[in-house]
Structures are given as C-alpha cells and as structure tokens.
Design a protein around this motif. Structure first.
Motif, PDB file in Angstrom:
ATOM      1  N   ALA A 185       0.830  -1.199   0.000  1.00  0.00           N
ATOM      2  CA  ALA A 185       0.000   0.000   0.000  1.00  0.00           C
ATOM      3  C   ALA A 185       0.872   1.260   0.000  1.00  0.00           C
ATOM      4  N   VAL A 186       1.974   1.220   0.758  1.00  0.00           N
ATOM      5  CA  VAL A 186       2.900   2.358   0.794  1.00  0.00           C
ATOM      6  C   VAL A 186       3.554   2.546  -0.573  1.00  0.00           C
ATOM      7  N   TRP A 187       3.969   1.476  -1.204  1.00  0.00           N
ATOM      8  CA  TRP A 187       4.638   1.544  -2.507  1.00  0.00           C
ATOM      9  C   TRP A 187       3.711   2.118  -3.569  1.00  0.00           C
ATOM     10  N   CYS A 188       2.456   1.644  -3.594  1.00  0.00           N
ATOM     11  CA  CYS A 188       1.483   2.193  -4.553  1.00  0.00           C
ATOM     12  C   CYS A 188       1.171   3.651  -4.226  1.00  0.00           C
ATOM     13  N   GLY A 189       1.126   3.961  -2.930  1.00  0.00           N
ATOM     14  CA  GLY A 189       0.896   5.358  -2.550  1.00  0.00           C
ATOM     15  C   GLY A 189       2.005   6.276  -3.015  1.00  0.00           C
ATOM     16  N   GLY A 190       3.235   5.780  -3.088  1.00  0.00           N
ATOM     17  CA  GLY A 190       4.332   6.585  -3.605  1.00  0.00           C
ATOM     18  C   GLY A 190       4.128   6.949  -5.066  1.00  0.00           C
ATOM     19  N   HIS A 191       3.665   5.986  -5.880  1.00  0.00           N
ATOM     20  CA  HIS A 191       3.391   6.286  -7.284  1.00  0.00           C
ATOM     21  C   HIS A 191       2.262   7.296  -7.417  1.00  0.00           C
ATOM     22  N   LEU A 192       1.241   7.182  -6.573  1.00  0.00           N
ATOM     23  CA  LEU A 192       0.142   8.146  -6.627  1.00  0.00           C
ATOM     24  C   LEU A 192       0.603   9.535  -6.211  1.00  0.00           C
ATOM     25  N   LEU A 211       3.484  10.850  -6.725  1.00  0.00           N
ATOM     26  CA  LEU A 211       4.197  11.465  -7.844  1.00  0.00           C
ATOM     27  C   LEU A 211       3.234  12.078  -8.850  1.00  0.00           C
ATOM     28  N   GLN A 212       2.079  11.443  -9.040  1.00  0.00           N
ATOM     29  CA  GLN A 212       1.112  11.964 -10.001  1.00  0.00           C
ATOM     30  C   GLN A 212       0.485  13.276  -9.542  1.00  0.00           C
ATOM     31  N   HIS A 213       0.619  13.577  -8.267  1.00  0.00           N
ATOM     32  CA  HIS A 213       0.045  14.823  -7.717  1.00  0.00           C
ATOM     33  C   HIS A 213       1.148  15.774  -7.272  1.00  0.00           C
ATOM     34  N   ASP A 214       2.313  15.688  -7.929  1.00  0.00           N
ATOM     35  CA  ASP A 214       3.428  16.616  -7.720  1.00  0.00           C
ATOM     36  C   ASP A 214       4.028  16.552  -6.318  1.00  0.00           C
ATOM     37  N   LEU A 215       3.807  15.473  -5.592  1.00  0.00           N
ATOM     38  CA  LEU A 215       4.473  15.279  -4.290  1.00  0.00           C
ATOM     39  C   LEU A 215       5.710  14.434  -4.552  1.00  0.00           C
ATOM     40  N   LEU A 216       6.749  15.092  -5.097  1.00  0.00           N
ATOM     41  CA  LEU A 216       7.898  14.360  -5.606  1.00  0.00           C
ATOM     42  C   LEU A 216       8.730  13.732  -4.485  1.00  0.00           C
ATOM     43  N   LEU A 217       9.058  14.522  -3.463  1.00  0.00           N
ATOM     44  CA  LEU A 217       9.921  13.991  -2.408  1.00  0.00           C
ATOM     45  C   LEU A 217       9.255  12.856  -1.637  1.00  0.00           C
ATOM     46  N   PRO A 218       7.994  13.007  -1.149  1.00  0.00           N
ATOM     47  CA  PRO A 218       7.345  11.858  -0.479  1.00  0.00           C
ATOM     48  C   PRO A 218       7.166  10.656  -1.409  1.00  0.00           C
ATOM     49  N   LYS A 244       9.055   9.703  -4.014  1.00  0.00           N
ATOM     50  CA  LYS A 244      10.310   8.972  -4.163  1.00  0.00           C
ATOM     51  C   LYS A 244      10.643   8.178  -2.898  1.00  0.00           C
ATOM     52  N   ALA A 245      10.445   8.791  -1.732  1.00  0.00           N
ATOM     53  CA  ALA A 245      10.783   8.121  -0.481  1.00  0.00           C
ATOM     54  C   ALA A 245       9.949   6.855  -0.289  1.00  0.00           C
ATOM     55  N   LEU A 246       8.655   6.945  -0.610  1.00  0.00           N
ATOM     56  CA  LEU A 246       7.794   5.770  -0.435  1.00  0.00           C
ATOM     57  C   LEU A 246       8.167   4.655  -1.407  1.00  0.00           C
ATOM     58  N   ILE A 247       8.494   4.989  -2.633  1.00  0.00           N
ATOM     59  CA  ILE A 247       8.857   3.951  -3.604  1.00  0.00           C
ATOM     60  C   ILE A 247      10.199   3.325  -3.241  1.00  0.00           C
ATOM     61  N   LEU A 248      11.159   4.154  -2.773  1.00  0.00           N
ATOM     62  CA  LEU A 248      12.470   3.622  -2.405  1.00  0.00           C
ATOM     63  C   LEU A 248      12.430   2.754  -1.142  1.00  0.00           C
ATOM     64  N   ALA A 249      11.284   2.742  -0.449  1.00  0.00           N
ATOM     65  CA  ALA A 249      11.129   1.842   0.706  1.00  0.00           C
ATOM     66  C   ALA A 249      10.744   0.437   0.281  1.00  0.00           C
ATOM     67  N   SER A 286      19.266   4.785   0.628  1.00  0.00           N
ATOM     68  CA  SER A 286      18.612   5.256  -0.595  1.00  0.00           C
ATOM     69  C   SER A 286      18.049   6.656  -0.409  1.00  0.00           C
ATOM     70  N   TRP A 287      17.545   6.932   0.782  1.00  0.00           N
ATOM     71  CA  TRP A 287      17.012   8.273   1.036  1.00  0.00           C
ATOM     72  C   TRP A 287      18.121   9.329   1.132  1.00  0.00           C
ATOM     73  N   SER A 288      19.288   8.906   1.597  1.00  0.00           N
ATOM     74  CA  SER A 288      20.378   9.877   1.795  1.00  0.00           C
ATOM     75  C   SER A 288      21.215  10.071   0.542  1.00  0.00           C
ATOM     76  N   GLN A 289      21.102   9.181  -0.444  1.00  0.00           N
ATOM     77  CA  GLN A 289      21.898   9.259  -1.657  1.00  0.00           C
ATOM     78  C   GLN A 289      20.990   9.576  -2.849  1.00  0.00           C
ATOM     79  N   PRO A 290      21.576  10.147  -3.910  1.00  0.00           N
ATOM     80  CA  PRO A 290      20.801  10.322  -5.152  1.00  0.00           C
ATOM     81  C   PRO A 290      20.414   8.948  -5.696  1.00  0.00           C
ATOM     82  N   SER A 291      19.116   8.648  -5.663  1.00  0.00           N
ATOM     83  CA  SER A 291      18.685   7.287  -6.005  1.00  0.00           C
ATOM     84  C   SER A 291      17.567   7.249  -7.029  1.00  0.00           C
ATOM     85  N   ALA A 292      16.950   8.386  -7.350  1.00  0.00           N
ATOM     86  CA  ALA A 292      15.811   8.336  -8.258  1.00  0.00           C
ATOM     87  C   ALA A 292      15.650   9.677  -8.946  1.00  0.00           C
ATOM     88  N   ARG A 293      14.990   9.633 -10.105  1.00  0.00           N
ATOM     89  CA  ARG A 293      14.606  10.840 -10.825  1.00  0.00           C
ATOM     90  C   ARG A 293      13.245  10.597 -11.455  1.00  0.00           C
TER      91      ARG A 293
END
Length: 637
Positions: A46-53, A55-62, A64-69, A118-125
């Motif tokens: 649920a957290v992983w899918c919430g991370g993708h959602l 991103l679709q609403h311009d919440l980039l930092l949260p 990325k963090a949720l997907i990298l978990a 992953s949160w402390s290093q450049p890990s996603a774009r």
C-alpha cells in the motif's frame, strides 16, 4: 479513459485493497501468528502504490521516499515464507531454511539500512512518460536498492518453492499456490522498471496488481479459514454471473436494432450493463427471503431453528443412562411432532431402554457392529413415518440424527466410567496387596516368640507346634512373594543343573525323569525360575507320595522364539472345575496343608518374564503343566 488515468485508478485501488487486507490479516494474526508478516507485506505494498500516486500529484519527495522503501516488501515476505514453511517441517535436508529463519531479523535490519541509504543518496529521478506528468526512474544508488529488492524477493520465493517438499496434502498445495502467485506478483511489480532500463513500454502488468493481492491472500488462507472459502465461492459465482450478464447485454444491444428497437440500441452499453448489475444485486439480496418463503410454503408447520437444535443437543447431553436418554428424547420430540412418540434404544436385538409412553409412532435407534472395527454403529428408523407431513418428517429425521450422536456419546461415557471403576478396583487390590505384605512381616514376630516358648514343652507337643509354625512361615513367605513387587535380575544360566538339584528332593518312592538338552541355557532370573519349579514339584510330590509307580518327568525344548518346559506327573487328575480359569488364582488349592498361593505365584513369575503357563492334556500323563518363556535377543541356546 486515458492510460494515465487508468494507471492512477488501478494503483489507487491496489493501495486501498492492500491496506484493508493488511488490517484484516493483522486482526486474524491473533489466532494465526504466521499472518503477521504477510500483513506487513500488504502494508508496504500500500505504501509503494501510494508513492506512485504521490508522484502523479506533484508530491515528488514523499513519492520517491515511499517507492524507495520497496526493500521492506520482500523482507516481510521472506519472514512470512520462513514462518509458513518451517511451521511443521518433515524433511531434515531443508535445515538451511531453519538457518535462514534464525537470521531473518538481520534481513529486515539490512532492508531498513538500504532504505535509509537510498534516502540519503541520489537514487531516483522523474520524467514525463506515457502522458503522465511524472514517472519514477531509478538512478545512482537506486540501482543497488533495486538489485537488493529483487534478490531478496527471489530468496523468499526460493524458500517457498523448495519448502514445498516438506509437506504433503493441503499444505503442499497451499505452498505451491503461494509460490506461483507470489512469482506472478514479482513479475507484475517489476514492470515499472522498464522505463529505467530504457524500454519505452507502458507498464501494463502493474494494472493487474489488485487481482494479484487477492490471489495471494486467498492462496495463503484458503486451507485455514472456512469463512474465506465460503466468501470466495460466493464471489466467484457473482463474478461469473456478472460476466455472463455483460456478454448478454452486448448481444442484446447488437440485436435491438435488427428487431426494430432503435431506441434501445442507442442506449450506451455501459448503462445497460449498470442497470442489469443493479437488478442482479437486487435478485441476490432477495434470494434468502425468497428461499425462506418457499420453505414455509413447501414445509408448513414447525420450522427448525438453530436455537431449537441447540436446545435438543443440550438436553440430550444431560442423560446419564439409557433409560433417562429415552425418556428425555420422548419428552423433547413430543411437542414438535404434535403427538406422543415412543423412543426405543436397542443394541442389536437387545433392548437397552424405551420410553414409558406407548404410541403408534416409534423412533428406534439401533446399534450394530461396525465393519471397520471402530465400535458400534448407531442408526435410527421411524417405522410409522408414512403418516407424517414433510415438515414433521424432516423434524423427526433431524432429531433422530441428534439422538444417534447422543447414543454414541453416552456409550463412550459409560465405557469410560466402567474403565475408571476397574482402575479403582485395581488400585484397591494393590492396596490390599501392600496391606497383606505388611501383615505378613508383622506376623513373623509373634511366631518367633511361639517357637522359642515351645522349647519348654514335651517333645510330642513341640513337634506339632513346630510343624504348624513351619506351615505358617511357608504361608507368610508365599504371601510376601505374591503381594510384593517382583524385581527380576535376569542372567544367562544352564537350566539342567538347576532342575537336577530340585529333583534330588523327591521323596522316597517317587521316580524322576529328566529329558532336556544338556547345553540348554535360559536367560531369566534363576532364583525366580527355581521358585516356579519348586512350587510345581512340591505340588506334584504332595499327590505322588505313597502312590504306587509314582513318577515326575521334566522335559524342555527350544524354538526360534521360546523355550518350552513341561512338568508332568502320573498323580490324580485335577478337578475339572479348577481348569475353567480358576487354576492359577490365589487360594483355590485343594492340597492339604497348602497355602493356596503356589500356582498363583508361578503364574505371576512367568508373566513377569513375558511368558505364559497353562495346563495341557496329555494321554500318558494326567497332570501336565507347560511353561513358555520367550527367547530374549537370541540369548537362549
């Protein structure tokens, strides 16, 4: 609906269903702890899918963090796999799974560490893709995050797939189903990596994630929770009916125009399907009330209820004997059937009990021997059921089934009570034996005093006193042997010298014969075997003394499993009344001056050696006792 909206809708549905499923699994984990890590897996999905959602609403930092978990997902799934597979292992070659289970907390700790790095290093774009404003792409340390996640997921699936060999039956099928479903989920979820690898493919497999979650949970609990199977059965029926309805509406909409109904043909297909689905839901909701109405129309009169059946079971279980059960049954069934009923309980042709009230309608419960040797098989019949209405007949059959169960329970309870009664009687005999042994010890003191006092009387009287004292001492010795605890000290010894030494005590006029191999050796307690033979010889000498041609013969032979010793004499035959199970019981001796314990002691000693003794019929010898002693570990030669 465009692809971006479809992607967001399906991930939102997956997130909500995963969250609800995780809560449901956590609630049931109170009774099945193995479901707790699976609940954590659903929560992380649920957290992983919430991370993708996000991103679709311009919440980039949260986002990325949720997907990298995502490493926490396979970590929880690995914990579930180890708990599920190692619950009851049957093959020792899977010990490596137990080793992984011991270090499973380290995998979870390592996953948390990877997430933090992953949160402390450049890990996603992110970038625009497939008409979506942003789409997640791995970069930098994120590739290590992805590799660790995939490897941990493969390890979890390997544990499940290899662990299937440890089980049989339903558990084996369940492990296989979980392995296949989880493998499917791994392939579906990793499709979002395509853009990160430079593949310009839309992640269509991710749209099926809601179905994957349902299949995974069902494959886990289908063999453990009956409610889940019932729910899945109803859901499958509704799904099939909905698909058939969809096909029917599509067919009807294409035929409306050809049959001169252009207005109906112009109605959008989704509206027809929606209206039909509402009708289907209304029909499903009305099914139960309609079925109850049909039952009342077809079976008028008394309606069976759960409360009535429960009351019957409770009242029938209170019966303490067969007569009480018959009377209670007749009282309970009288009112529902609106007439008196006579209850007859039979065991074969024997009548166990019947209710006092005589009636034309009888309910008979008969116990017959079961073919599978599992005890008595109870069954009921209603000879006068032709006059019953369908409702009353159904009521009588249900009550008869409950009465059959009650008869089986009562039979078991009575058998248990009889076994407990015999146990108490056996304990009473043990206590009597201890009391007899104590009294025998106490009697020796006054006997010794009498023996010393008899030294002052004349010789004739002293002889009579000494004779009776010896008899009393022999009786006390026999009581101590019979009532005391036998402690055997077996050893390997030659049998012939022991028998020869005892035969030397034969009185004058009694001839003895010995026929046994000189090298025959017996593995037993020599002192106890001497007691056995001494008692048998003494009994024989008592009847052979002063008899013309008296002879005592001892024979011995061996086989692969036992040693056979026969003690024969040509004295008077035994009383036939003693041969009917009474011969080896205490205090049934007919020999003058005997204690009545000789043969009982013989039988007890032989039984302690795991052997047996019996009186046989021999045409040449009126009295023949045969001893059978087992060969112990091949020690008897």
């Amino acid at each position: 609906m465009d692809l971006a909206m479809l992607f967001e809708t399906m991930l939102g549905l997956t997130s909500l269903s995963a969250l609800w499923t995780g809560l449901w699994l956590w609630w049931h984990a109170r009774f099945q702890p193995v479901l707790k890590p699976l609940a954590g897996f659903c929560a992380m999905m649920a957290v992983w899918c919430g991370g993708h959602l996000a991103l679709q609403h311009d919440l980039l930092l949260p986002g990325k963090a949720l997907i990298l978990a995502n490493p926490l997902m396979p970590a929880f799934f690995l914990q579930f796999a180890l708990a599920y597979v190692t619950a009851q292992p049957q093959q020792p070659q899977l010990r490596w799974i137990e080793w992984l289970r011991q270090y499973q907390s380290w995998f979870l700790l390592a996953s948390v560490l990877v997430v933090l790095l992953s949160w402390s290093q450049p890990s996603a774009r992110v970038q625009a893709l497939y008409g979506m404003p942003v789409f997640f792409l791995f970069d930098g340390f994120g590739w290590f995050n992805l590799a660790y996640t995939v490897l941990l997921g493969m390890l979890a699936h390997w544990v499940l797939w290899r662990g299937r060999h440890a089980y049989h039956g339903n558990k084996h099928h369940s492990v296989v189903a979980i392995s296949m479903t989880a493998g499917l989920g791994l392939l579906l979820a990793t499709s979002f990596v395509f853009p990160s690898l430079g593949l310009n493919w839309y992640p269509y497999p991710m749209l099926v994630l809601p179905l994957y979650l349902v299949l995974l949970v069902y494959s886990v609990v289908r063999y453990q929770m009956l409610a889940v199977n019932a729910f899945a059965s109803r859901a499958l029926v509704y799904l099939v009916m909905g698909l058939l309805l969809l096909l029917l509406m599509a067919l009807m909409s294409s035929l409306f125009g050809q049959f001169g109904m252009p207005a109906l043909a112009a109605v959008p297909g989704w509206q027809l399907w929606l209206y039909s689905s509402l009708l289907l839901l209304l029909a499903a909701a009305a099914y139960r009330p309609a079925s109850r109405l049909a039952e009342r129309l077809i079976f008028p009169g008394v309606q069976l209820s759960e409360a009535m059946v429960s009351r019957w079971q409770q009242q029938l279980s209170l019966a303490a004997d067969w007569q009480q059960l018959a009377e209670q049954s007749a009282l309970l069934i009288r009112q529902p059937l609106k007439q008196p009923v006579q209850i007859c309980l039979l065991q074969g042709a024997e009548l166990l009990a019947q209710s006092a009230e005589v009636s034309a309608l009888k309910l008979m419960v008969i116990a017959t021997d079961s073919d599978d040797q599992s005890g008595k098989h109870w069954q009921f019949s209603i000879p006068g059921e032709q006059g019953l209405t369908p409702t009353l007949k159904l009521t009588a059959e249900v009550f008869g089934s409950l009465l059959v169960s009650s008869c089986g329970r009562l039979q078991s309870a009575l058998a248990l009570a009889e076994a407990q009664k015999q146990q108490l009687a056996q304990q009473h005999l043990v206590e009597l034996g201890a009391l007899a042994a104590s009294m025998a010890h106490e009697l020796r003191n006054p006997l010794n005093i009498i023996s010393m006092a008899s030294a002052a009387v004349d010789a004739e009287l002293r002889g009579h006193i000494q004779t009776q004292l010896k008899r009393a001492d022999r009786l006390i010795a026999d009581m101590l042997v019979y009532a005391g605890r036998l402690q055997l000290q077996p050893t390997l010894f030659p049998l012939q010298p022991l028998v020869q030494s005892l035969l030397l005590q034969a009185p004058d006029g009694v001839r003895t014969e010995l026929a046994m191999p000189a090298d025959l050796q017996l593995y037993a307690d020599p002192y106890r075997i001497q007691q056995v033979l001494q008692n048998l010889f003494d009994n024989a000498f008592a009847f052979l003394r002063n008899q013309p041609g008296a002879c005592l013969r001892v024979e011995a032979s061996t086989s692969d499993t036992e040693v056979q010793i026969r003690v024969l004499n040509n004295g008077p035959a035994l009383d036939p009344a003693l041969l009917d199970g009474q011969l080896f019981r205490p205090f049934v001796s007919k020999r003058a001056g005997g204690s009545g314990l000789g043969l009982a002691i013989v039988a007890r000693i032989i039984l302690a050696h795991q052997g047996r003794i019996q009186h046989d019929t021999d045409p040449d010898w009126p009295v023949c006792f045969t001893l059978y002693l087992p060969v112990v570990s091949g020690e008897i030669r």
